[in-house]
Design a protein around this motif. Structure first.
Motif, PDB file in Angstrom:
ATOM      1  N   THR A 116      -3.361  10.201  -1.734  1.00 37.05           N
ATOM      2  CA  THR A 116      -4.504   9.272  -0.951  1.00 37.05           C
ATOM      3  C   THR A 116      -4.849   8.158  -1.866  1.00 37.05           C
ATOM      4  O   THR A 116      -4.988   7.107  -1.357  1.00 37.05           O
ATOM      5  N   ASN A 117      -5.116   8.224  -3.139  1.00 40.61           N
ATOM      6  CA  ASN A 117      -5.645   7.339  -4.073  1.00 40.61           C
ATOM      7  C   ASN A 117      -4.519   6.335  -4.118  1.00 40.61           C
ATOM      8  O   ASN A 117      -4.564   5.017  -4.002  1.00 40.61           O
ATOM      9  N   LEU A 118      -3.270   6.810  -4.330  1.00 40.27           N
ATOM     10  CA  LEU A 118      -2.095   5.932  -4.431  1.00 40.27           C
ATOM     11  C   LEU A 118      -1.974   5.180  -3.272  1.00 40.27           C
ATOM     12  O   LEU A 118      -1.619   3.794  -3.213  1.00 40.27           O
ATOM     13  N   LEU A 119      -1.946   5.830  -2.021  1.00 37.86           N
ATOM     14  CA  LEU A 119      -1.759   4.907  -0.552  1.00 37.86           C
ATOM     15  C   LEU A 119      -2.850   3.919  -0.545  1.00 37.86           C
ATOM     16  O   LEU A 119      -2.542   2.706  -0.101  1.00 37.86           O
ATOM     17  N   ALA A 122      -1.885   1.121  -2.782  1.00 36.23           N
ATOM     18  CA  ALA A 122      -0.784   0.529  -2.229  1.00 36.23           C
ATOM     19  C   ALA A 122      -1.054  -0.550  -0.917  1.00 36.23           C
ATOM     20  O   ALA A 122      -0.851  -1.602  -0.874  1.00 36.23           O
ATOM     21  N   LYS A 123      -2.141   0.054  -0.156  1.00 41.30           N
ATOM     22  CA  LYS A 123      -2.823  -0.762   0.821  1.00 41.30           C
ATOM     23  C   LYS A 123      -3.428  -1.872   0.199  1.00 41.30           C
ATOM     24  O   LYS A 123      -3.128  -3.155   0.891  1.00 41.30           O
ATOM     25  N   ARG A 124      -4.222  -1.862  -0.682  1.00 42.08           N
ATOM     26  CA  ARG A 124      -4.827  -3.042  -1.260  1.00 42.08           C
ATOM     27  C   ARG A 124      -3.603  -4.172  -2.027  1.00 42.08           C
ATOM     28  O   ARG A 124      -3.672  -5.248  -2.038  1.00 42.08           O
ATOM     29  N   PHE A 125      -2.543  -3.366  -2.484  1.00 42.70           N
ATOM     30  CA  PHE A 125      -1.402  -4.165  -3.052  1.00 42.70           C
ATOM     31  C   PHE A 125      -0.827  -4.943  -1.776  1.00 42.70           C
ATOM     32  O   PHE A 125      -0.326  -6.185  -1.993  1.00 42.70           O
ATOM     33  N   GLN A 126      -0.687  -4.521  -0.915  1.00 43.01           N
ATOM     34  CA  GLN A 126       0.098  -4.894   0.499  1.00 43.01           C
ATOM     35  C   GLN A 126      -0.907  -6.208   0.766  1.00 43.01           C
ATOM     36  O   GLN A 126      -0.195  -7.447   1.029  1.00 43.01           O
ATOM     37  N   THR A 155       1.123  -0.614   7.204  1.00 42.60           N
ATOM     38  CA  THR A 155       0.310  -0.746   8.488  1.00 42.60           C
ATOM     39  C   THR A 155       0.580   0.476   9.254  1.00 42.60           C
ATOM     40  O   THR A 155      -0.217   1.213   9.768  1.00 42.60           O
ATOM     41  N   SER A 156       2.009   0.548   9.616  1.00 44.80           N
ATOM     42  CA  SER A 156       2.316   1.419  10.536  1.00 44.80           C
ATOM     43  C   SER A 156       1.921   2.946   9.747  1.00 44.80           C
ATOM     44  O   SER A 156       1.871   4.014  10.420  1.00 44.80           O
ATOM     45  N   LEU A 181       7.886  -0.454  -0.996  1.00 46.70           N
ATOM     46  CA  LEU A 181       7.653  -0.938  -2.441  1.00 46.70           C
ATOM     47  C   LEU A 181       9.374  -1.244  -2.753  1.00 46.70           C
ATOM     48  O   LEU A 181       9.501  -2.368  -3.375  1.00 46.70           O
ATOM     49  N   GLU A 182      10.267  -0.683  -2.349  1.00 43.94           N
ATOM     50  CA  GLU A 182      11.476  -1.154  -2.717  1.00 43.94           C
ATOM     51  C   GLU A 182      11.833  -2.448  -1.863  1.00 43.94           C
ATOM     52  O   GLU A 182      12.676  -3.442  -2.354  1.00 43.94           O
ATOM     53  N   ASP A 183      11.271  -2.651  -0.614  1.00 42.36           N
ATOM     54  CA  ASP A 183      11.336  -3.852   0.141  1.00 42.36           C
ATOM     55  C   ASP A 183      10.523  -5.222  -0.376  1.00 42.36           C
ATOM     56  O   ASP A 183      10.844  -6.197  -0.202  1.00 42.36           O
TER      57      ASP A 183
END
Length: 340
Positions: A116-119, A122-126, A155-156, A181-183
């Motif tokens: 959950t923390n990673l997601l 990742a949301k903040r990174f996006q 987002t999805s 992350l790959e893209d």
């Protein structure tokens, strides 16, 4: 003829001996089993005599029944101990498996929390990546494949993750995050190439601090203020950097050419460097000047030391940025955040 009769007599004698021997063997075997049967068929009387005046209990049996009973008793007792030991070992194994299961569940809960923390990260990174791409004018739609937008967009991921439960949800989240992350590598590589291509531009603009020291601080901001010596309002046309002492090195904030090396009553020992794009920087109140007029310097090169020359109340560096004939706030270029 006589020889043939003799052979026949010998043959009959041998056959008779074999027959008699076989019959004797069978008789011996039969007698053995008869004796065994007689032994096992021997009658026994078992009497139970109580200590009280109760009636004596007795019953008759034979050796075979007694042996069979003993075998059954030994088998039952042995089976009891065997299965009891097996049950104890099974209970120990079950207890161990239950403990391991609890540890696994605890680790799984911790893994889910970290997921959950990673997601969230990742949301903040996006959001940060999208903002950076927008500021740099990079079209994310051209950088990220359509497959990524369909499968790897966070987002999805965040909008659909609540419809999946259990370990399948964590697996789906990690798969979607990995795809995103790959893209995201391609636009980040584009940012790196853009920064690399424009690195020369950054070296030509005064965008670093002129003093690199852990004790450096801003002692005077750019703008209107009261002069510390005259007590009059005036426009302070630069930023004063102080380390509370003299002698700390001063660096050129961009590539350029030294156009002025001099001394006056106000700025003391000072240096002016001309940069590209019509920009100039001034470094004043220096104790020592380490460059000469006409010399070309690089960003980060030491050009002198902090001092107390000119009109000052203590050792510091007075730093100015000019664009043409206009004086601008240096903080716009070195990203100084002043505390209120």
């Amino acid at each position: 003829m006589a020889r043939t009769q003799r052979y026949k007599r010998i043959e009959k004698k041998i056959a008779s001996n074999v027959h008699n021997g076989f019959v004797s063997f069978l008789r011996t075997i039969g007698n053995f089993f008869v004796r065994i049967f007689k032994v096992f068929d021997s009658k026994l009387t078992v009497m139970i005599v109580p200590h009280s005046q109760s009636k004596v209990i007795n019953f008759q049996t034979n050796v075979f029944a007694l042996c069979l009973g003993l075998v059954l008793v030994v088998g039952i007792v042995g089976s009891f101990f065997y299965f009891n030991r097996h049950a104890v070992l099974s209970n120990i194994e079950i207890t161990s498996l239950m403990n391991k299961n609890r540890e696994t569940l605890a680790s799984l809960d911790e893994l889910r929390d970290e997921n959950t923390n990673l997601l969230q990260a990742a949301k903040r990174f996006q959001a940060s990546l999208s903002q950076s791409l927008s500021l740099l004018g990079i079209d994310k739609g051209k950088s990220v494949s359509q497959n990524s937008m369909n499968n790897g967009d966070l987002t999805s991921l965040f909008s659909s993750r609540d419809s999946v439960t259990g370990s399948v949800r964590e697996t789906s989240d990690i798969r979607s995050l990995t795809t995103y992350l790959e893209d995201a590598v391609q636009p980040i590589e584009q940012i790196g190439k853009m920064l690399d291509n424009q690195s020369s531009l950054f070296r030509e603009i005064p965008n670093i601090w002129p003093v690199n020291n852990p004790n450096v601080h801003i002692s005077q901001q750019f703008g209107p203020t009261i002069h510390a010596i005259t007590g009059q309002w005036y426009i302070h046309k630069g930023i004063d950097f102080s380390t509370w002492r003299s002698g700390d090195p001063i660096m050129a904030t961009a590539n350029g050419q030294v156009v002025t090396v001099g001394y006056d009553a106000s700025f003391g020992n000072h240096v002016i460097i001309r940069h590209k794009h019509g920009m100039y920087t001034r470094y004043a109140h220096m104790s020592v000047i380490r460059v000469k007029k006409g010399e070309f310097v690089n960003q980060g090169q030491v050009i002198g030391n902090i001092g107390n020359t000119g009109l000052t109340t203590g050792p510091h560096l007075h730093y100015e940025v000019h664009i043409g004939s206009d004086v601008v706030d240096p903080s716009k270029y070195i990203n100084v955040k002043f505390s209120k």
